[in-house]
Every structure is written in C-alpha cells, then in structure tokens.
Design an enzyme around this catalytic site. Structure first.
Site, PDB file in Angstrom:
ATOM      1  N   CYS A  26      15.666   5.369  -1.119  1.00 41.35           N
ATOM      2  CA  CYS A  26      15.112   4.471  -0.113  1.00 41.35           C
ATOM      3  C   CYS A  26      16.232   3.529   0.308  1.00 41.35           C
ATOM      4  O   CYS A  26      17.404   3.883   0.214  1.00 41.35           O
ATOM      5  CB  CYS A  26      13.892   3.724  -0.650  1.00 41.35           C
ATOM      6  N   MET A  27      15.928   2.327   0.740  1.00 42.80           N
ATOM      7  CA  MET A  27      16.960   1.442   1.256  1.00 42.80           C
ATOM      8  C   MET A  27      17.899   0.942   0.166  1.00 42.80           C
ATOM      9  O   MET A  27      19.083   0.698   0.422  1.00 42.80           O
ATOM     10  CB  MET A  27      16.325   0.239   1.963  1.00 42.80           C
TER      11      MET A  27
END
Length: 482
Positions: free
Chosen positions: A30-31
């Site tokens: 994810c980020m």
C-alpha cells in the site's frame, strides 16, 4: 542508480529475515507497507527484521504480515522483493508439510481475527486504495489551478490545469466499477462498463419514473452497487449459459441487466444516499462541530488499529466528488498531530533511554508528514499509556478545527491519503486558501501541544518511568510500560 541499488539491497536484506523466498507466498504494497502472505510465520526473525535501518515498524493484521517502510520506498522495494521470490513457489525449497503448517496457522489467525465485518472493510479498501495516487495528484493540480486563477497569473494555463485535474474525477465511477468487479471475482471491464452508465451524458435523456436522470447521479456509491450487481449476474450466467454461447450471452446479459437496474433504480437510490452523506457531514460540523471534532479526532487512532477507518474511504470519496473536498479528513488528521506531540513528550521524559529516543528521532519526520505507523508501532503503542494520551491530543486538535467549522470556516481536503504537513497542498475551504491554511495549522499546533502535555503529565506511571530511564541505551522497547 544509487537509489535502485539501495532498494535492491533492502529487499535482499529482508528476504532471509522473512524466512527465505520459499516462505513468501505473495508480495503487495500500500502507500507505506509491504503486505506479505507467509507460509510459516514462525520462520520470521522479528528482532533482526525490526533492527534493519529501512524498517520503520511491523504490523500483523489477520492473514497478512506487514513491514512498514514508508512512502516512496515501499513502492520501490516491493517489486525488488517480488523479483527475488519469483520461481520459489509451492514446489521449491519449502516442503509440503511446511506449506500445510503455514496454511493451518493462517486459518487459525483468520478464524481469530478475520470477522465478516473486517473482511468486508478490507475488500472495500481494496477497491478505493488503488485510486488514492490519482486523487492526490489531481487534487494538487486542482489546488494549483485554483491558486493561479485567484492570483490572475498565467490565465491561459489555469483552464488546462483544471481539465487535467477534473478528468479523473469525472470518470472515477468507471474506475470504482472496474476495481469492484475485480475484487469480487467478476470481469473487471464489465464492472467498469456498467459503472460508465452513471457518468454517460446521455442519461440526461432517460426518464426514470417521471424524473430525468443527471449524469454522475449516484457517484461512486452507485458505481460500487452497479458493479456488484454486474458481478452477481455474470456469475449466475457463467453457471447456466451453455459454454458455446457464453462468450456472447454472458457479457450481453450482464451489461444489459445491471445497466437497466442501474438506470431505473440504483442511480436514484445511490444519489439520495450520497446527498444525505453530504448533508449529514455539513450538519454534524455546523451544529456540533467542536464535540464532533473532539470525538472524531480522539477516536481515529483506535479506528486505525482496528482497521475500521477503511469504512470512511467511500465517504471521503463521495464528499470529494459531490462537494469538491472532504471536511472530515482534516479533523481526522489531528490524530497524527496528537501522536507527534506524545512522541515529543516521551523523548523529553525518557532522557536517559537512548534506544527509544533514537527511534523517535528517526520516526518523527515521517510523523510530521502524517505517516503515523513508525511512531504508533515503535513508540506509543508498545508503551501503552502514551497511545491513549496521543488520542487526547488528537481530540483537542479535532475539537478546535470542528469548532471553527461550526463558526463558519470550513476546512476540507481535495484528496485522501496524506495528512499532517503533507495535507497543506490539498487544503480547500470556503474563505480562501490563506485562512484555511491558518485554521488547519492551528489545529495541528493544538494537537501537538495537547498530546505533549497529556503524555508529559499522565503518560507514565512512576515505576514505569524509573524503569525506562534506568534502561541502557541498547535495550529495546518493552512490551508494556503503562
């Protein structure tokens, strides 16, 4: 090239500590985090993994093992780690018995942690999280276009920037439909095709029960529902349509059936829900802004810990699509400010604990930019009470922003994802950018101050404070010191 070598070296260092290539089933990110599916959790060397300079923290969430590396870095390390694990699947070094043991462990953890509600929220997050980079990029471009327009600079460029920023948002329903079908086992392009009906300008000529439809009516919620329906119809067709006719009938029936239901039902219902969400957010902050901000800012860190914050992603996206910005995110971002204030207080109070102070120094810049995992999992949560006092700081910051909203100064974000200082380029309000920035900055300062004060005075019991300050610099953070 030096950066490429650094990220390759990080992946190579992670691999043996995760149990080797044969222990890694899948690698995603994810980020800020590597999300790993492992065959045998017991093969992971946690202590050595946490000690790597590139590793900011480790999180276990249901079936995934997550290594926090930070934004930018994780997107470059993930493909390197995936490359190193390629070719070491089910038939490689790991024996079948070991794979079965890993499956049993995953099933045990899944039965304990993966409740139906949390699984649903994860699937919803999987639909919207891939859209965040585009939301951020378009949001910043939109802010730049608005700034140029307000200043009267480069008048020929502002409309071009507006078009660049608005293109994605005008078609976001298509992307939501595509991701929804993909996540729930349908053909992604069919989900996107059905969702595209919502934004097609020609729907204005459709009379649905005496009312003309408006392009975009229903927004992302309508797209989500339309794609879910399309997936159900497609699966039904796959089971019943003869194989020789499947390639013709299944997509036709899917698009036709889901498309008509979308036009003559889902767009209206989803449109009413979307409008209701906007009215509710406005009324909540207009009539109870201080109290609402206090509660939202104070509870956001626990929501993140439980994974329940994912339920807010569609709400933020709906507000951005219909109002241009979400008024909830700047308030929720105050939780990060409380976390930073709490970490600073821990740094001051533990003046003789070099280990924890070093962790805080390395994690604080990320915390100021709204990346809270290093401070949460490396400092406040293991210590116990500082996590609670960080929530207090978030509550006071959220309460201040909510109060000012109640008094007429709206502060919103044109995208989701960033918080802390990283949210400044995405801010938008109803009284100009300068005033909006000042209000958001004041909320951050209130969160820092309240988090610091609450942690400094109430973050440690006497015995715990003495024990932690007596620890040599090489000691690790204890499991619980509250």
């Amino acid at each position: 090239m030096a950066d490429d070598h650094k990220h390759s070296a990080t992946a190579a260092a992670l691999l043996p500590l995760l149990g080797g290539a044969g222990n890694i089933v899948s690698v995603t990110n994810c980020m800020t985090r590597l999300r790993l599916e492992l065959r045998d959790r017991a093969l992971v060397r946690d202590g050595a993994l946490r000690a790597l300079p590139a590793v900011l923290g480790v999180v276990e969430d249901g079936e995934s093992y997550q290594v926090v590396l930070g934004p930018g870095t994780v997107a470059r390390v993930a493909p390197e780690l995936e490359r190193l694990t390629a070719g070491h699947g089910d038939g490689a070094v790991t024996a079948e018995a070991l794979a079965e043991r890993g499956a049993a462990l995953r099933a045990e953890r899944g039965a304990r942690n993966a409740t139906p509600g949390k699984l649903l929220l994860r699937r919803i997050a999987a639909i919207f999280v891939p859209l965040i980079p585009a939301l951020i990029g378009c949001g910043i471009v939109a802010g730049l276009a608005g700034l140029l327009a307000n200043l009267g600079w480069l008048p020929a460029l502002a409309p071009a920037l507006g078009a660049v920023a608005s293109g994605f948002m005008s078609l976001i329903a298509v992307f939501v439909g595509y991701n929804t079908a993909k996540e729930f086992g349908g053909t992604p392009v069919l989900g996107g095709a059905v969702a595209a009906v919502i934004v097609f300008p020609g729907v204005a000529r459709v009379d649905a029960f005496g009312e003309e439809l408006a392009p975009g009516q229903g927004g992302v919620l309508g797209a989500l529902a339309a794609a879910l329906l399309a997936t159900r119809i497609e699966k039904w067709c796959r089971r019943r349509v003869p194989e020789a006719l499947d390639v013709l009938l299944t997509p036709t029936l899917t698009v036709l059936g889901a498309g008509l239901v979308t036009l003559y039902g889902l767009m209206f219902v989803a449109g009413e829900i979307s409008t209701g969400i906007g009215h509710l957010a406005d009324r909540l902050l207009a009539h109870g802004g201080a109290a609402a901000g206090f509660v939202l800012g104070g509870l956001f860190l626990p929501l993140v810990m439980l994974g329940l914050h994912q339920a807010l992603i569609p709400i933020h996206t709906t507000l951005i699509q219909h109002q241009g910005y979400t008024v909830l995110l700047p308030i929720l971002a105050m939780a990060g400010a409380g976390q930073v204030g709490a970490a600073l207080a821990v740094y001051v109070r533990l003046s003789r604990n070099g280990s924890i102070r070093t962790t805080i120094r390395s994690a604080l810049p990320a915390g100021l930019l709204g990346i809270g995992e290093p401070l949460i999992y490396g400092v406040s949560l293991p210590l116990g009470r500082p996590f609670v006092t960080a929530c207090v700081g978030g509550a006071f910051g959220g309460g201040l922003v909510g109060l000012l909203n109640q008094l007429g100064d709206k502060v919103g974000s044109t995208a989701i994802g960033p918080s802390g200082w990283a949210l400044f380029p995405l801010l938008q309000g109803n009284h100009g950018l300068g005033r909006t920035v000042v209000i958001y900055g004041a909320g951050l300062l209130a969160g820092y101050a309240a988090g610091f004060a609450a942690t400094y005075f109430f973050g440690f019991g006497r015995g715990a404070l003495e024990e932690l300050n007596a620890a040599p610099a090489t000691e690790t953070v204890p499991e619980k010191a509250a």
